[in-house]
Design a protein around this motif. Structure first.
Motif, PDB file in Angstrom:
ATOM      1  N   ALA A 285      17.102 -27.416   1.910  1.00 21.94           N
ATOM      2  CA  ALA A 285      17.368 -28.451   0.960  1.00 21.94           C
ATOM      3  C   ALA A 285      18.561 -28.142   0.017  1.00 21.94           C
ATOM      4  N   ASN A 286      19.071 -27.044  -0.008  1.00 19.46           N
ATOM      5  CA  ASN A 286      20.164 -26.594  -0.595  1.00 19.46           C
ATOM      6  C   ASN A 286      21.422 -26.984   0.425  1.00 19.46           C
ATOM      7  N   ILE A 287      21.417 -26.958   1.371  1.00 16.61           N
ATOM      8  CA  ILE A 287      22.399 -27.537   2.388  1.00 16.61           C
ATOM      9  C   ILE A 287      22.587 -28.963   2.394  1.00 16.61           C
ATOM     10  N   GLN A 288      21.430 -29.635   2.321  1.00 14.71           N
ATOM     11  CA  GLN A 288      21.460 -31.192   2.582  1.00 14.71           C
ATOM     12  C   GLN A 288      22.044 -31.669   1.397  1.00 14.71           C
ATOM     13  N   LEU A 289      21.782 -31.114   0.058  1.00 18.03           N
ATOM     14  CA  LEU A 289      22.000 -31.967  -1.048  1.00 18.03           C
ATOM     15  C   LEU A 289      23.628 -31.590  -1.262  1.00 18.03           C
ATOM     16  N   VAL A 290      24.046 -30.405  -0.783  1.00 20.57           N
ATOM     17  CA  VAL A 290      25.748 -30.360  -0.862  1.00 20.57           C
ATOM     18  C   VAL A 290      26.239 -31.468   0.014  1.00 20.57           C
ATOM     19  N   TYR A 291      25.667 -31.602   1.396  1.00 17.59           N
ATOM     20  CA  TYR A 291      26.313 -32.788   2.113  1.00 17.59           C
ATOM     21  C   TYR A 291      26.298 -33.955   1.307  1.00 17.59           C
ATOM     22  N   ASN A 292      25.271 -34.308   0.506  1.00 21.90           N
ATOM     23  CA  ASN A 292      25.120 -35.551  -0.079  1.00 21.90           C
ATOM     24  C   ASN A 292      26.015 -35.651  -1.326  1.00 21.90           C
ATOM     25  N   ASN A 293      26.384 -34.480  -2.087  1.00 20.99           N
ATOM     26  CA  ASN A 293      27.447 -34.433  -3.175  1.00 20.99           C
ATOM     27  C   ASN A 293      28.663 -34.982  -2.351  1.00 20.99           C
ATOM     28  N   ALA A 294      28.719 -34.124  -1.235  1.00 21.07           N
ATOM     29  CA  ALA A 294      30.425 -34.220  -0.678  1.00 21.07           C
ATOM     30  C   ALA A 294      30.649 -35.661  -0.310  1.00 21.07           C
ATOM     31  N   ARG A 295      29.423 -36.462   0.032  1.00 22.30           N
ATOM     32  CA  ARG A 295      29.633 -37.805   0.366  1.00 22.30           C
ATOM     33  C   ARG A 295      30.080 -38.649  -0.761  1.00 22.30           C
ATOM     34  N   LEU A 296      29.246 -38.575  -1.864  1.00 23.55           N
ATOM     35  CA  LEU A 296      29.526 -39.183  -3.151  1.00 23.55           C
ATOM     36  C   LEU A 296      30.869 -38.861  -3.782  1.00 23.55           C
ATOM     37  N   ALA A 297      31.110 -37.507  -3.835  1.00 26.76           N
ATOM     38  CA  ALA A 297      32.642 -37.117  -4.457  1.00 26.76           C
ATOM     39  C   ALA A 297      33.671 -37.742  -3.620  1.00 26.76           C
TER      40      ALA A 297
END
Length: 307
Positions: A285-297
């Motif tokens: 979950a930690n890994i996937q949320l970081v990827y998700n934040n990178a996309r938005l940023a």
């Protein structure tokens, strides 16, 4: 800043992107050294950079290596930080001059990453979750320096909310006192890292990256100090059940209290313990949320570059 060039080293790629007005996204290095085991930490860090590139921005992973404040480290340097792991000092604001003077290594927290990003001229930063007010802080005064930095340094931090091991109510109160607005991306509720729910409302809901970029741009035009906290819920398919993760966190917090773990050792201990309790589900979950934040940023940085 006077004499800054002898300490700050911005990679050629990042320097060129900034000079040309291209979108750049800062990334922290504590997630590499203290967030997960080797080699998964290095693989994740490189994948986050890949996600940023795929979404039209230039990644700038930040760390201190042999006393140099490095903005945009190489693959070899990411591997170096990843292999050293917990031996690398977890660096916040107070640690930066010491590490520079001693020519030592440091993995940057949210606070330190914000500082170095701002020094280099980067306005958008993607991370996992921010620090905050720890449970029991009314007696321990254990409050992350990340919150103070958000009130001082003009960088937009995109995260999945405050880490759910914290006292989220007190964290929101502290941010309000410091004049830091909390924005929810396509949500009215503060996400809590592993889960999309917390029971607390954000200050403002924003539904597009363009809206977030515009607010940050106006804040800069007004000459107001401090950053912006953008909370981006973990994708539904990776979100953990709120009651289950809350129970896991309670177990981990009880053990930390029993062992007398305090200060900067608290978060790494709790995240590791929760990973073990959840059988590794929390790490994914930690890994996937970081990827998700990178996309938005990356999307926000692209819109900000057009302002």
């Amino acid at each position: 800043m006077k004499n800054l060039e002898q300490y700050l080293e911005v990679s050629a790629e990042v320097k060129q992107a900034l000079a040309e007005g291209k979108p750049v996204v800062a990334l922290e290095s504590t997630i590499i050294s203290h967030g997960m085991p080797y080699p998964q930490n290095v693989e994740t860090a490189l994948n986050v950079e890949k996600v940023v590139r795929e979404n039209g921005a230039v990644p700038a992973t930040i760390a201190i290596i042999q006393g140099k404040l490095k903005v945009g480290i190489s693959k070899d340097e990411i591997d170096y930080i990843g292999k050293k792991g917990l031996q690398v000092i977890k660096a916040s604001r107070r640690d930066l001059p010491v590490l520079c003077a001693r020519k030592e290594d440091g993995a940057t927290t949210v606070a330190a990453t914000m500082i170095l990003a701002h020094m280099a001229g980067i306005s958008v930063f993607a991370t996992g979750g921010v620090g905050g007010v720890h449970r029991g802080a009314e007696t321990t005064m254990d409050i992350s320096a990340d919150l103070e930095e958000l009130s001082e340094t003009p960088v937009m931090v995109v995260c999945a909310g405050a880490k759910s091991i914290l006292d989220l109510g007190l964290t929101m109160e502290y941010l309000e006192t410091k004049g830091v607005a909390v924005f929810g991306y396509q949500t009215d509720e503060l996400p809590a890292f592993y889960t999309r729910k917390s029971g607390f409302k954000v200050d403002y809901r924003m539904d597009t990256p363009e809206e977030l970029a515009r607010v940050f741009h106006v804040k800069e035009q007004l000459g107001m100090r401090g950053g912006m906290l953008v909370t981006n819920p973990i994708p539904e398919e990776y979100a953990m059940d709120h009651d289950y993760i809350s129970k896991s966190i309670e177990e981990a917090v009880e053990e930390a209290n029993r062992l007398g773990i305090k200060g900067k050792e608290t978060t790494p201990f709790l995240l590791d313990k929760i990973q073990k309790i959840t059988g590794g589900t929390s790490l994914e979950a930690n890994i996937q949320l970081v990827y998700n934040n990178a996309r938005l940023a990356s999307a926000i940085a692209a819109d900000l570059s057009k302002c």
